[in-house]
Design a protein around this motif. Structure first.
Motif, short mmCIF file in Angstrom:
data_model
loop_
_atom_site.label_atom_id
_atom_site.label_comp_id
_atom_site.label_asym_id
_atom_site.label_seq_id
_atom_site.Cartn_x
_atom_site.Cartn_y
_atom_site.Cartn_z
N UNK A 90 -82.27 62.39 -67.20
CA UNK A 90 -81.42 62.28 -68.39
C UNK A 90 -82.16 62.80 -69.62
N UNK A 91 -83.42 62.44 -69.77
CA UNK A 91 -84.21 62.91 -70.91
C UNK A 91 -84.34 64.43 -70.90
N UNK A 92 -84.58 65.00 -69.73
CA UNK A 92 -84.69 66.46 -69.60
C UNK A 92 -83.37 67.12 -70.01
N UNK A 93 -82.27 66.54 -69.57
CA UNK A 93 -80.94 67.05 -69.93
C UNK A 93 -80.73 66.98 -71.45
N UNK A 94 -81.11 65.85 -72.05
CA UNK A 94 -80.94 65.68 -73.49
C UNK A 94 -81.76 66.70 -74.29
N UNK A 95 -82.99 66.95 -73.83
CA UNK A 95 -83.84 67.95 -74.49
C UNK A 95 -83.17 69.33 -74.41
N UNK B 258 -79.96 70.02 -73.97
CA UNK B 258 -78.74 70.04 -74.78
C UNK B 258 -79.07 70.15 -76.27
N UNK B 259 -80.11 69.45 -76.69
CA UNK B 259 -80.52 69.49 -78.10
C UNK B 259 -80.95 70.91 -78.48
N UNK B 260 -81.69 71.57 -77.57
CA UNK B 260 -82.12 72.94 -77.83
C UNK B 260 -80.93 73.90 -77.88
#
Length: 139
Positions: free
Chosen positions: A124-129, A131-133
């Motif tokens: 989830x954290x990897x996905x959020x990073x 998406x943020x980028x």
């Protein structure tokens, strides 16, 4: 950011088309995943507990990949569905992410630290990073 928590297959039909991230708190069948994608055409990620993700078929994984939908492994800790159907990812998590990146930490170090601090899964954290980028690039 909000994660819609779905506790049963019966809830899939009641989902709105605007849901972006969905956590399935039950063991979904292929049919459930296809119904979810039809009900939520804008979904970007499906988050499933570790014990259930192993039962997802390769054909379903391929289908999700072709649709551009990420399949994420993990749980939503401390969430009470009877109080709120959404699990919130607080803005402070994104601030902390930027802070750690600003310190020059590698992505894996950022994921490790945030995982310990927030109890969010690495997927989830990897996905959020990611998406943020993406949102930074489009602005």
């Amino acid at each position: 950011m909000r994660i819609r928590v779905v506790s049963s297959k019966e809830e899939i039909n009641s989902l709105g088309s605007g849901e972006k991230i969905i956590h399935l708190a039950f063991r979904p069948s292929n049919k459930d995943i296809f119904a979810l994608v039809q009900a939520c055409p804008n979904v970007k990620a499906i988050h499933i507990p570790s014990s259930y993700i192993r039962t997802i078929s390769n054909s379903t994984k391929m289908f999700l990949d072709m649709q551009g939908i990420s399949l994420l492994e993990g749980d939503v800790w401390g969430h009470r569905k009877d109080i709120n159907e959404y699990s919130e990812i607080k803005p402070e998590v994104f601030d902390r992410m930027q802070e750690l990146k600003g310190e020059g930490l590698s992505e894996s170090s950022v994921l490790d630290r945030l995982g310990r601090e927030t109890r969010l899964s690495k997927d989830l954290l990897k996905f959020l990073i990611k998406e943020k980028e993406k949102t930074k690039r489009t602005k």
